[in-house]
Design a protein around this motif. Structure first.
Motif, PDB file in Angstrom:
ATOM      1  N   TYR A   1       0.826  -0.598  -0.016  1.00  0.00           N
ATOM      2  CA  TYR A   1       0.053   0.229  -0.209  1.00  0.00           C
ATOM      3  C   TYR A   1       0.600   1.123   0.317  1.00  0.00           C
ATOM      4  O   TYR A   1       1.635   1.506   0.736  1.00  0.00           O
ATOM      5  CB  TYR A   1      -1.045  -0.024   1.039  1.00  0.00           C
ATOM      6  CG  TYR A   1      -2.323   1.075   1.156  1.00  0.00           C
ATOM      7  CD1 TYR A   1      -2.898   1.378   0.371  1.00  0.00           C
ATOM      8  CD2 TYR A   1      -1.451   2.282   2.295  1.00  0.00           C
ATOM      9  CE1 TYR A   1      -3.995   2.679   0.668  1.00  0.00           C
ATOM     10  CE2 TYR A   1      -2.438   3.427   2.391  1.00  0.00           C
ATOM     11  CZ  TYR A   1      -3.473   3.316   1.652  1.00  0.00           C
ATOM     12  OH  TYR A   1      -4.225   4.293   1.152  1.00  0.00           O
ATOM     13  N   ASP A   2       0.108   2.256  -0.616  1.00  0.00           N
ATOM     14  CA  ASP A   2       1.583   3.323  -1.143  1.00  0.00           C
ATOM     15  C   ASP A   2       0.138   4.265  -0.186  1.00  0.00           C
ATOM     16  O   ASP A   2      -0.397   4.567  -1.343  1.00  0.00           O
ATOM     17  CB  ASP A   2       1.668   3.693  -2.239  1.00  0.00           C
ATOM     18  CG  ASP A   2       2.499   5.087  -2.398  1.00  0.00           C
ATOM     19  OD1 ASP A   2       2.570   6.137  -2.436  1.00  0.00           O
ATOM     20  OD2 ASP A   2       3.943   5.052  -3.173  1.00  0.00           O
ATOM     21  N   THR A   3       0.981   4.859   0.801  1.00  0.00           N
ATOM     22  CA  THR A   3      -0.239   6.642   1.212  1.00  0.00           C
ATOM     23  C   THR A   3      -0.488   7.445  -0.309  1.00  0.00           C
ATOM     24  O   THR A   3      -1.161   8.247   0.343  1.00  0.00           O
ATOM     25  CB  THR A   3       0.490   7.033   2.422  1.00  0.00           C
ATOM     26  OG1 THR A   3       1.878   7.495   2.518  1.00  0.00           O
ATOM     27  CG2 THR A   3       0.924   6.048   3.289  1.00  0.00           C
ATOM     28  N   ASP A   4       0.106   7.521  -0.859  1.00  0.00           N
ATOM     29  CA  ASP A   4      -0.173   8.592  -2.342  1.00  0.00           C
ATOM     30  C   ASP A   4      -0.149   7.999  -2.769  1.00  0.00           C
ATOM     31  O   ASP A   4      -1.622   8.757  -3.554  1.00  0.00           O
ATOM     32  CB  ASP A   4       1.399   9.448  -2.922  1.00  0.00           C
ATOM     33  CG  ASP A   4       2.147  10.156  -1.929  1.00  0.00           C
ATOM     34  OD1 ASP A   4       1.326  10.512  -0.666  1.00  0.00           O
ATOM     35  OD2 ASP A   4       3.495  10.174  -1.761  1.00  0.00           O
ATOM     36  N   ARG A   5      -0.768   6.695  -3.718  1.00  0.00           N
ATOM     37  CA  ARG A   5      -0.999   5.532  -4.423  1.00  0.00           C
ATOM     38  C   ARG A   5      -2.125   4.979  -4.672  1.00  0.00           C
ATOM     39  O   ARG A   5      -3.094   4.339  -5.800  1.00  0.00           O
ATOM     40  CB  ARG A   5       0.011   5.509  -5.762  1.00  0.00           C
ATOM     41  CG  ARG A   5       1.185   6.632  -6.001  1.00  0.00           C
ATOM     42  CD  ARG A   5       2.048   6.018  -6.740  1.00  0.00           C
ATOM     43  NE  ARG A   5       1.908   4.827  -8.114  1.00  0.00           N
ATOM     44  CZ  ARG A   5       3.044   3.616  -8.039  1.00  0.00           C
ATOM     45  NH1 ARG A   5       3.847   3.815  -7.566  1.00  0.00           N
ATOM     46  NH2 ARG A   5       2.487   3.071  -8.488  1.00  0.00           N
ATOM     47  N   GLY A   6      -2.371   4.622  -3.604  1.00  0.00           N
ATOM     48  CA  GLY A   6      -3.646   3.819  -3.251  1.00  0.00           C
ATOM     49  C   GLY A   6      -2.306   1.904  -3.097  1.00  0.00           C
ATOM     50  O   GLY A   6      -2.023   1.599  -2.629  1.00  0.00           O
ATOM     51  N   LEU A   7      -3.455   1.024  -3.310  1.00  0.00           N
ATOM     52  CA  LEU A   7      -2.732  -0.171  -2.790  1.00  0.00           C
ATOM     53  C   LEU A   7      -2.593  -0.498  -3.989  1.00  0.00           C
ATOM     54  O   LEU A   7      -2.840  -0.484  -5.439  1.00  0.00           O
ATOM     55  CB  LEU A   7      -4.415  -1.100  -3.560  1.00  0.00           C
ATOM     56  CG  LEU A   7      -3.915  -2.731  -2.496  1.00  0.00           C
ATOM     57  CD1 LEU A   7      -3.006  -2.882  -1.607  1.00  0.00           C
ATOM     58  CD2 LEU A   7      -5.073  -3.486  -3.260  1.00  0.00           C
ATOM     59  N   LEU A   8      -0.988  -0.776  -4.571  1.00  0.00           N
ATOM     60  CA  LEU A   8      -0.039  -1.179  -5.219  1.00  0.00           C
ATOM     61  C   LEU A   8      -0.414  -2.535  -5.883  1.00  0.00           C
ATOM     62  O   LEU A   8      -0.608  -2.992  -7.174  1.00  0.00           O
ATOM     63  CB  LEU A   8       0.707  -0.755  -5.079  1.00  0.00           C
ATOM     64  CG  LEU A   8       1.360   0.687  -4.439  1.00  0.00           C
ATOM     65  CD1 LEU A   8       2.993   0.715  -4.840  1.00  0.00           C
ATOM     66  CD2 LEU A   8       1.057   1.571  -6.050  1.00  0.00           C
ATOM     67  N   ALA A   9      -0.118  -3.755  -5.495  1.00  0.00           N
ATOM     68  CA  ALA A   9      -0.474  -4.969  -4.889  1.00  0.00           C
ATOM     69  C   ALA A   9      -0.778  -5.980  -3.954  1.00  0.00           C
ATOM     70  O   ALA A   9      -1.068  -5.048  -3.197  1.00  0.00           O
ATOM     71  CB  ALA A   9       0.707  -5.321  -6.080  1.00  0.00           C
ATOM     72  N   ASP A  10      -1.398  -7.295  -4.279  1.00  0.00           N
ATOM     73  CA  ASP A  10      -1.980  -7.742  -3.519  1.00  0.00           C
ATOM     74  C   ASP A  10      -2.228  -9.383  -4.040  1.00  0.00           C
ATOM     75  O   ASP A  10      -2.618  -9.518  -4.751  1.00  0.00           O
ATOM     76  CB  ASP A  10      -3.159  -7.023  -2.574  1.00  0.00           C
ATOM     77  CG  ASP A  10      -4.590  -7.503  -3.667  1.00  0.00           C
ATOM     78  OD1 ASP A  10      -4.885  -8.843  -2.928  1.00  0.00           O
ATOM     79  OD2 ASP A  10      -5.059  -7.307  -4.442  1.00  0.00           O
ATOM     80  N   ALA A  11      -2.202 -10.403  -3.108  1.00  0.00           N
ATOM     81  CA  ALA A  11      -1.602 -11.972  -3.326  1.00  0.00           C
ATOM     82  C   ALA A  11      -2.501 -12.236  -2.332  1.00  0.00           C
ATOM     83  O   ALA A  11      -1.879 -12.189  -0.688  1.00  0.00           O
ATOM     84  CB  ALA A  11      -0.121 -12.132  -4.337  1.00  0.00           C
ATOM     85  N   LEU A  12      -3.161 -14.147  -2.145  1.00  0.00           N
ATOM     86  CA  LEU A  12      -3.170 -14.128  -1.318  1.00  0.00           C
ATOM     87  C   LEU A  12      -3.339 -15.896  -1.497  1.00  0.00           C
ATOM     88  O   LEU A  12      -3.864 -16.316  -2.583  1.00  0.00           O
ATOM     89  CB  LEU A  12      -5.154 -13.730  -0.405  1.00  0.00           C
ATOM     90  CG  LEU A  12      -6.053 -14.717   0.154  1.00  0.00           C
ATOM     91  CD1 LEU A  12      -5.263 -13.873   1.380  1.00  0.00           C
ATOM     92  CD2 LEU A  12      -7.185 -14.310  -0.131  1.00  0.00           C
ATOM     93  N   HIS A  13      -2.696 -16.675  -0.594  1.00  0.00           N
ATOM     94  CA  HIS A  13      -3.408 -18.113  -0.903  1.00  0.00           C
ATOM     95  C   HIS A  13      -3.914 -18.254   0.953  1.00  0.00           C
ATOM     96  O   HIS A  13      -3.818 -18.333   1.976  1.00  0.00           O
ATOM     97  CB  HIS A  13      -1.423 -18.785  -0.482  1.00  0.00           C
ATOM     98  CG  HIS A  13      -1.622 -20.399  -0.590  1.00  0.00           C
ATOM     99  ND1 HIS A  13      -1.800 -20.772  -1.201  1.00  0.00           N
ATOM    100  CD2 HIS A  13      -1.708 -20.975   0.832  1.00  0.00           C
ATOM    101  CE1 HIS A  13      -1.949 -21.985  -1.522  1.00  0.00           C
ATOM    102  NE2 HIS A  13      -1.841 -22.401   0.204  1.00  0.00           N
ATOM    103  N   SER A  14      -4.803 -19.345   0.359  1.00  0.00           N
ATOM    104  CA  SER A  14      -5.613 -19.971   1.483  1.00  0.00           C
ATOM    105  C   SER A  14      -5.866 -21.162   1.811  1.00  0.00           C
ATOM    106  O   SER A  14      -5.328 -22.468   0.614  1.00  0.00           O
ATOM    107  CB  SER A  14      -7.214 -19.608   0.424  1.00  0.00           C
ATOM    108  OG  SER A  14      -8.519 -20.352   1.528  1.00  0.00           O
ATOM    109  N   GLN A  15      -6.040 -21.760   2.421  1.00  0.00           N
ATOM    110  CA  GLN A  15      -5.815 -23.013   3.762  1.00  0.00           C
ATOM    111  C   GLN A  15      -6.697 -23.968   3.622  1.00  0.00           C
ATOM    112  O   GLN A  15      -6.427 -24.898   3.592  1.00  0.00           O
ATOM    113  CB  GLN A  15      -4.706 -22.873   4.383  1.00  0.00           C
ATOM    114  CG  GLN A  15      -3.204 -22.440   4.423  1.00  0.00           C
ATOM    115  CD  GLN A  15      -3.011 -22.301   5.426  1.00  0.00           C
ATOM    116  OE1 GLN A  15      -2.878 -22.158   6.868  1.00  0.00           O
ATOM    117  NE2 GLN A  15      -1.914 -21.762   5.916  1.00  0.00           N
ATOM    118  N   VAL A  16      -7.481 -23.238   2.797  1.00  0.00           N
ATOM    119  CA  VAL A  16      -9.392 -24.463   3.103  1.00  0.00           C
ATOM    120  C   VAL A  16      -9.018 -25.861   2.195  1.00  0.00           C
ATOM    121  O   VAL A  16      -9.098 -26.593   3.157  1.00  0.00           O
ATOM    122  CB  VAL A  16      -9.895 -23.609   1.665  1.00  0.00           C
ATOM    123  CG1 VAL A  16     -11.312 -24.763   1.647  1.00  0.00           C
ATOM    124  CG2 VAL A  16     -10.793 -22.136   2.732  1.00  0.00           C
ATOM    125  N   ALA A  17      -8.733 -25.699   0.891  1.00  0.00           N
ATOM    126  CA  ALA A  17      -8.254 -27.064   0.585  1.00  0.00           C
ATOM    127  C   ALA A  17      -7.360 -28.169   1.296  1.00  0.00           C
ATOM    128  O   ALA A  17      -7.944 -29.727   2.013  1.00  0.00           O
ATOM    129  CB  ALA A  17      -8.001 -26.701  -0.597  1.00  0.00           C
TER     130      ALA A  17
END
Length: 342
Positions: A18-34
């Motif tokens: 997160y960039d306080t000037d530009r906002g969210l730049l990138a995100d990634a998520l891995h779920s362990q549900v399986a």
């Protein structure tokens, strides 16, 4: 300020920038549900090990997506609690190790504060003050939010949280983990007029919740159907629909009361259960009747994620908060009323 956010409180590994000037730049998520599905719930040791395997590759993925190097980070925020202590330690140790190597500040963030502030990442974020309904895992809370760190608890669950009740209802109906989405999917085919389950603690004043009685009522209904030889697929769907309607109605009734009690006209709804379609419909109706407006995070930010931690951390880091060097925080139980304004 560019802040890397790390979320490892339970069964999802989340990373965001997160960039306080530009906002969210990138995100990634891995779920362990399986991975946890075979066990019918989260196995803490397996969760911790999987966070260890996934975290560094996800950090590299997010940095690559933002076209940045680690040396271009200004700070790191991580989930310090509440959560599974082993899982929390994975994120805390990684964050502190990276921050020490890069010579940048690091800060442990409250998981529920992250959820509470997740709608701030949307194009039309709510303004302070507002009422927040937090429905995440083992938490169901109504909070008056006057600003970051300025939280007044209005009501909470005295036993099972809504998410826990969904998981237990799913097991009664022989549905797989995670319970919430499975019950909601089954309920889509249910007859809304066949059963009516109680709306617990709505016949008395106050803003606290209790779902243990609803859980018992659901189990009784299932057993009666079994004894009568009537527990077929349609009956299971009808029970799921009655259960979901009862939870959604209960939450909506208490939210309407909270808005009336505080005189506020903005309602923030966050946490995994906030993705429930029937709940959103009930809340939209309740807020419209009261001349209020409901705000939600986008779908992928309803469950645990790194973006909410990066955002919440950034707000406190800007104000000068940071961990002491070498003192990681991993707090399995951490009431929100212990937080203060930055």
């Amino acid at each position: 300020m560019r802040v890397l956010g790390i979320e490892t409180s339970c069964d999802e590994t989340g990373v965001a920038l997160y960039d306080t000037d530009r906002g969210l730049l990138a995100d990634a998520l891995h779920s362990q549900v399986a991975m946890h599905a075979d066990y019918g719930g989260v196995v803490p040791e397996l969760a911790s090990r999987d966070h260890t395997r996934r975290l560094l590759p996800l950090i590299d993925q997010v940095l690559s997506g933002a076209q940045l190097e680690r040396t271009q980070l200004d700070a790191i925020a991580y989930t310090a609690g509440p959560g599974l202590v082993g899982a929390l330690m994975v994120g805390a140790s990684t964050a502190h190790g990276m921050a020490r190597a890069l010579g940048i500040p690091v800060l442990g963030v409250h998981h529920m504060e992250g959820h509470l502030l997740a709608p701030m990442l949307e194009d039309e974020p709510p303004a302070f003050p507002f009422v927040a309904l937090l429905v995440s895992g083992g938490h169901t809370q109504l909070v008056q939010v006057d600003g970051i760190g300025c939280y007044q608890l209005l009501g909470e669950s005295v036993d099972d949280a809504a998410g826990e009740a969904f998981d237990k209802a799913a097991k009664m109906l022989d549905l797989d983990y995670p319970g919430g989405p499975r019950v909601a999917a089954l309920a889509e085919g249910g007859d809304p007029g066949r059963f009516r389950f109680p709306r617990p603690m709505t016949d008395r004043p106050g803003l606290d919740f209790s779902f243990s009685g609803l859980k018992t009522h659901t189990l009784t209904a299932i057993r009666q159907l079994e004894q009568a030889g009537q527990l077929d697929d349609q009956a299971r769907a009808d029970v799921a629909r009655a259960f979901e309607e009862a939870v959604a109605d209960t939450l909506a009734i208490k939210c309407r009361r909270a808005l009336k009690q505080t005189g506020l006209t903005r309602l923030v709804v966050a946490g995994g259960v906030s993705a429930n379609v029937r709940l959103r419909a009930k809340l939209e109706e309740a807020t419209r009747k009261q001349g209020a407006r409901a705000y939600y995070p986008r779908g992928r930010f309803c469950t645990d994620n790194g973006a909410m931690i990066a955002y919440a951390g950034a707000q406190r880091l800007i104000a000068g908060e940071k961990d002491t060097v070498g003192q990681m925080k991993a707090v399995p139980r951490w009431p929100m009323d212990q937080l203060s304004a930055p």
